[in-house]
Design a protein around this motif. Sequence first.
Motif: not given
Length: 288
Positions: A208-234
């Motif tokens: 959807s974003l046309g970007m590497n998931y590992a990079y997106l996951s790292s960026l998400f964690k850096q900005h939110t303090g949560k993993s993508i999985t954690q945020y989706q679960n919440e």
Amino acid sequence: MSHPVIISSSSFPLLHEIGLMSDEKGLEKHPDRVMEKLNVFVYVIKGQLQVIEDNEIYTLKKGSYLFLRKNIHHWGDEFYQPGSQWFYIHFFTNDVQENVNEYSTYGKTSLIHHEEYQRKLTMPKYGEVSHLGYTESQLEQILEMFESSHPMRPLVTSMYTHQFFLDLYLENLEAYTNKKSNRIVAKMIQLIDKRDRQKLSSQEISESLGMNYAYLSSLFKQHTGKSITQYQNERMVEKAIQLFRKENFNVSEVSDKLGFSNPFYFSRVFKKVTGMSPSDYLRQIYRG
């Protein structure tokens, strides 16, 4: 070297003194001092003030502010501009450990965890406010309460000060929302929030974003303090709670409606997020 003032998200700044000062003839300079326990906030209504902290020079004009950290030498070499007027606040803060993460405004749900209060707020060192009249009315309110005979004056003035500082913090954050990394995280959150049932897979997010998931996951964690999985679960648990409260669905019905593979997996996710099983949660709530 900048010396930021850091406030803990679990406590508010404790006001020691607030005042409104003026120098009509330009005969004063900023005091030469080291305030061992007190931080200082300065906001200029009109005129111009020079403040030096640890050899870093700041020029404050109408609508600008400065935070000075406790136990750091500060002074002024130049006289204030004639006709200058400014507010100052002296306040205490609890020391915050260096390994504490910065508070993040990204990735918030209606579920508030204890960790939300174990963050730090690094106040902007220097800035200019967008709404001068509103800022001055907030400071006048704090000053009025400080000078009153209110029986809880110390606590109420500190609460007002906390709210005022949070407003400055948020306004400063808005200046950085257009950074590319912030826009990417915002897009990820928007993508997740639009999903009504079932969590997005790593492949779906990446494509959807046309970007590497590992990079997106790292960026998400850096900005939110949560993993993508954690945020989706919440988010999924948040939706489950809404269904429990408003629709009177049972555990199996909610699990199925949200696209979980089975009620046992749903219950495990629910307990991980809330600390209790869905059945225990249902026994504790008021249902519509």
